[in-house]
Enzyme design. Structure first.
Site, short mmCIF file in Angstrom:
data_model
loop_
_atom_site.label_atom_id
_atom_site.label_comp_id
_atom_site.label_asym_id
_atom_site.label_seq_id
_atom_site.Cartn_x
_atom_site.Cartn_y
_atom_site.Cartn_z
N GLU A 1 -1.90 65.86 24.32
CA GLU A 1 -1.69 64.71 23.44
C GLU A 1 -3.02 64.11 22.97
O GLU A 1 -3.21 63.79 21.79
CB GLU A 1 -0.86 63.63 24.15
CG GLU A 1 0.51 64.07 24.58
CD GLU A 1 0.53 64.61 26.01
OE1 GLU A 1 1.63 64.59 26.63
OE2 GLU A 1 -0.52 65.05 26.51
N GLU B 1 3.69 57.12 40.33
CA GLU B 1 2.99 58.40 40.30
C GLU B 1 2.35 58.68 41.66
O GLU B 1 2.18 59.84 42.04
CB GLU B 1 1.92 58.39 39.21
CG GLU B 1 1.37 59.78 38.88
CD GLU B 1 0.53 59.80 37.62
OE1 GLU B 1 1.12 59.88 36.52
OE2 GLU B 1 -0.70 59.71 37.72
N HIS C 1 16.29 35.17 30.47
CA HIS C 1 17.40 35.16 29.51
C HIS C 1 18.01 36.55 29.35
O HIS C 1 18.75 36.78 28.39
CB HIS C 1 16.90 34.62 28.17
CG HIS C 1 16.44 33.19 28.25
ND1 HIS C 1 17.28 32.12 28.05
CD2 HIS C 1 15.23 32.67 28.56
CE1 HIS C 1 16.60 30.99 28.20
NE2 HIS C 1 15.36 31.30 28.51
N LYS D 1 -10.55 64.10 31.04
CA LYS D 1 -11.45 64.75 32.00
C LYS D 1 -11.70 66.21 31.62
O LYS D 1 -12.83 66.70 31.64
CB LYS D 1 -10.85 64.67 33.40
CG LYS D 1 -11.76 65.25 34.48
CD LYS D 1 -11.08 65.29 35.84
CE LYS D 1 -10.78 63.92 36.38
NZ LYS D 1 -10.26 63.97 37.77
N LYS E 1 3.38 68.82 31.97
CA LYS E 1 2.35 69.29 31.03
C LYS E 1 2.50 70.79 30.77
O LYS E 1 2.44 71.25 29.62
CB LYS E 1 0.96 69.02 31.59
CG LYS E 1 0.59 67.54 31.70
CD LYS E 1 -0.80 67.39 32.30
CE LYS E 1 -1.19 65.93 32.48
NZ LYS E 1 -2.53 65.80 33.11
N GLY F 1 -6.65 59.75 37.62
CA GLY F 1 -6.48 59.09 36.34
C GLY F 1 -5.98 57.66 36.45
O GLY F 1 -6.46 56.76 35.75
N ARG F 2 -5.01 57.42 37.33
CA ARG F 2 -4.44 56.07 37.44
C ARG F 2 -5.36 55.10 38.18
O ARG F 2 -5.05 53.92 38.29
CB ARG F 2 -3.08 56.14 38.12
CG ARG F 2 -3.06 56.81 39.48
CD ARG F 2 -1.63 57.14 39.90
NE ARG F 2 -1.53 57.88 41.15
CZ ARG F 2 -1.68 59.19 41.26
NH1 ARG F 2 -1.97 59.92 40.18
NH2 ARG F 2 -1.53 59.80 42.42
#
Length: 549
Positions: A212, A353, A384, A206, A512, A267-268
């Site tokens: 990153e 979040e 398992h 955005k 961040k 964002g999510r």
């Protein structure tokens, strides 16, 4: 005590929890043949069986009373109405507008946002079709064969997991590679597998400044230019999803290849926006549109269905029941479908979040538990390994099982085995196995009685472990859209109950900021006095290890 825990509806649920805690679901099924018929819901291609939960009719009624007392419906309507319910950032929360397939306007600050939403969808369609048809060509005249999608958080998880889940719908001739990790190994491996003349890079940020994402995109740019391309060729090979047009154009991206973002989409929750461009490029726009259609159908159900038959509300309130009245610290998601294996990670971000908060919207520190730890894996692999803890461990871990009734290229033997494991696990978690049953199973052995009793004790499983089962005929794009929206609204309802702001993420933002500060310290651009002694030591070790490079 908080206003929540002193409410009569909350206190009533505490009394109900005390009254049922020693009851076993096995007995409820034995005494009520209609239990499974009563405790089910169906909508938007999804069937929910919630009968294997430690609830009675009175408990469900009490949970719905709490939802009404906490004004869940009013808060829901405020979100859909464009009110600034993200109070700490002064923003509306309108990911639902991105999949509003009606002609109904949606207003933010008096302005209808739907014309811009629809214009962006049209732009995504046109661009996707130009790539798939070969009309969009690279600087040497070659068509695009590989897409490198760079993002992080919701800008990465949503597109990646949706395209994985819908692998049978992926377009031939174009392959999408997702990169999020700033670890250089990832971007290096991906770039080594593609041809720069046939590669399109989609950068999603955005602000166009996420550390990153920006670094990975810069690495891709350096790789592209090192292959012999010129700066002006970037316009044909790089596109961006960003609100920072200036930074994107300065990077070299053509303005017509910049897709917008809005501050009323977190964002999510952003896969429904232009962040979903990699989904379009992988599946085709029509399938992306079907995702929107499924989510819109779940939005409609969430807004219109009575609470008692409202699937997101039912799942949310069951989660509140276990989190706040049974002390459950986590919730596990178990998709019995290989392509859906990434969903637990997606819901993990969505839920943790959103509701991993300790302060109410009024600024008060809570005196009750909020968001649980979300985790999970695909079945049957978990059977398992970690299912052992769910069956016999000391923690109560509610579970969501998911299964498509049909799969692409179905092998009936494989799929019947998969279904039998899914259904068998929910039955075993509910019923358990008593000491007497385990003791009887050992009757044909040559064990002495003491050993037989000891082994039977180890084999005993208490059962009474709660689970939901979600079934769907097949995982189409539309059904997946409904499934994701179901969990979005579940998280919203729980946030409304706990009165937390489910739409900010200050913990993420702090990470961040501190990451940028430490990077300055590593590069020698910040005084060591800015860091605690432990961090100073870690930075110094890193600097020494890299001093000779």
């Amino acid at each position: 005590m908080s206003s929540l825990t002193t409410q009569p509806e909350w206190q009533h649920l505490k009394t109900l929890a005390e009254s049922v805690k020693d009851n076993h679901m096995r007995d409820w099924f034995n005494t009520d043949p209609q239990r499974a018929d009563k405790m089910q819901a169906e909508t938007c291609g999804l069937f929910l069986d919630y009968s294997k939960n430690r609830v009675t009719d009175d408990v469900m009624s009490g949970l719905m009373s709490l939802a009404r007392a906490r004004n869940v419906e009013k808060q829901r309507d405020a979100m859909f109405g464009g009110q600034a319910i993200n109070q700490t950032e002064g923003r509306a929360v309108l990911h639902t507008a991105l999949r509003n397939l009606t002609d109904k306007p949606v207003y933010v600050d008096g302005e209808d946002v739907m014309p811009e939403v629809k214009a962006t969808l049209d732009k995504m369609r046109t661009f996707t079709e130009s790539v798939h048809s070969g009309e969009h060509k690279g600087y040497t005249g070659k068509a695009v064969k590989d897409i490198v999608a760079i993002g992080i958080g919701g800008s990465f998880l949503g597109p990646k997991i949706m395209t994985e889940a819908l692998k049978p719908y992926q377009q031939k001739g174009v392959k999408v590679h997702f990169v999020a990790n700033v670890d250089g190994c990832h971007i290096t491996d991906v770039l080594a597998s593609v041809d720069p003349e046939e590669t399109l890079v989609v950068m999603s940020s955005k602000s166009f400044s996420t550390q990153e994402t920006l670094q990975n995109t810069q690495t891709a740019k350096n790789w592209f230019l090192a292959s012999g391309a010129a700066q002006e060729d970037i316009a044909k090979h790089f596109v961006a999803v960003s609100s920072n047009v200036k930074a994107a154009t300065e990077f070299g991206i053509a303005e017509e290849n910049i897709f917008p973002m809005w501050d009323w989409v977190g964002g999510r929750y952003s896969l429904w926006s232009a962040i979903g461009l990699p989904i379009c490029l992988s599946l085709g726009f029509d399938h992306f549109h079907s995702l929107l259609k499924g989510a819109h159908a779940m939005d409609k159900h969430f807004c219109e269905a009575p609470l008692e038959s409202n699937m997101p509300v039912i799942m949310a309130m069951l989660g509140v029941w276990y989190r706040n009245f049974f002390g459950a610290q986590s919730h596990v998601l178990l998709p019995y479908y290989h392509y859906l294996r990434g969903l637990p990670a997606y819901v993990q971000q969505l839920d943790m979040e959103s509701n991993g908060k300790q302060v109410t919207q009024q600024g008060d520190v809570v005196d009750y538990e909020t968001g649980p730890v979300i985790w999970g894996s695909e079945g049957t692999n978990g059977q398992h390994s970690f299912h052992q803890l769910i069956h016999q461990g000391t923690s109560l871990i509610p579970a969501d099982f998911m299964l498509p009734l049909n799969v692409p290229n179905q092998d009936d033997t494989h799929h019947a085995m998969l279904a039998s494991n899914c259904f068998g696990q929910t039955q075993a978690l509910m019923q358990g196995k008593t000491f007497d049953e385990c003791y009887a199973d050992l009757s044909d052995t040559d064990m002495d009685d003491a050993t037989r009793k000891a082994i039977a004790q180890h084999k005993t499983m208490p059962g009474n472990k709660p689970s939901n089962t979600l079934l769907f005929n097949s995982l189409t794009p539309e059904v997946l859209g409904s499934l994701v929206a179901l969990y979005e609204h579940k998280v919203f309802v729980q946030g409304a109950i706990w009165q937390v702001n489910s739409f900010d993420q200050w913990g993420v933002e702090l990470g961040k900021v501190l990451g940028n500060q430490v990077l300055d310290g590593i590069n020698g651009d910040a005084s060591s006095d800015n860091f605690d002694a432990s961090t100073q030591q870690l930075i110094a070790q890193f600097q020494r290890a890299n001093a000779q490079k």
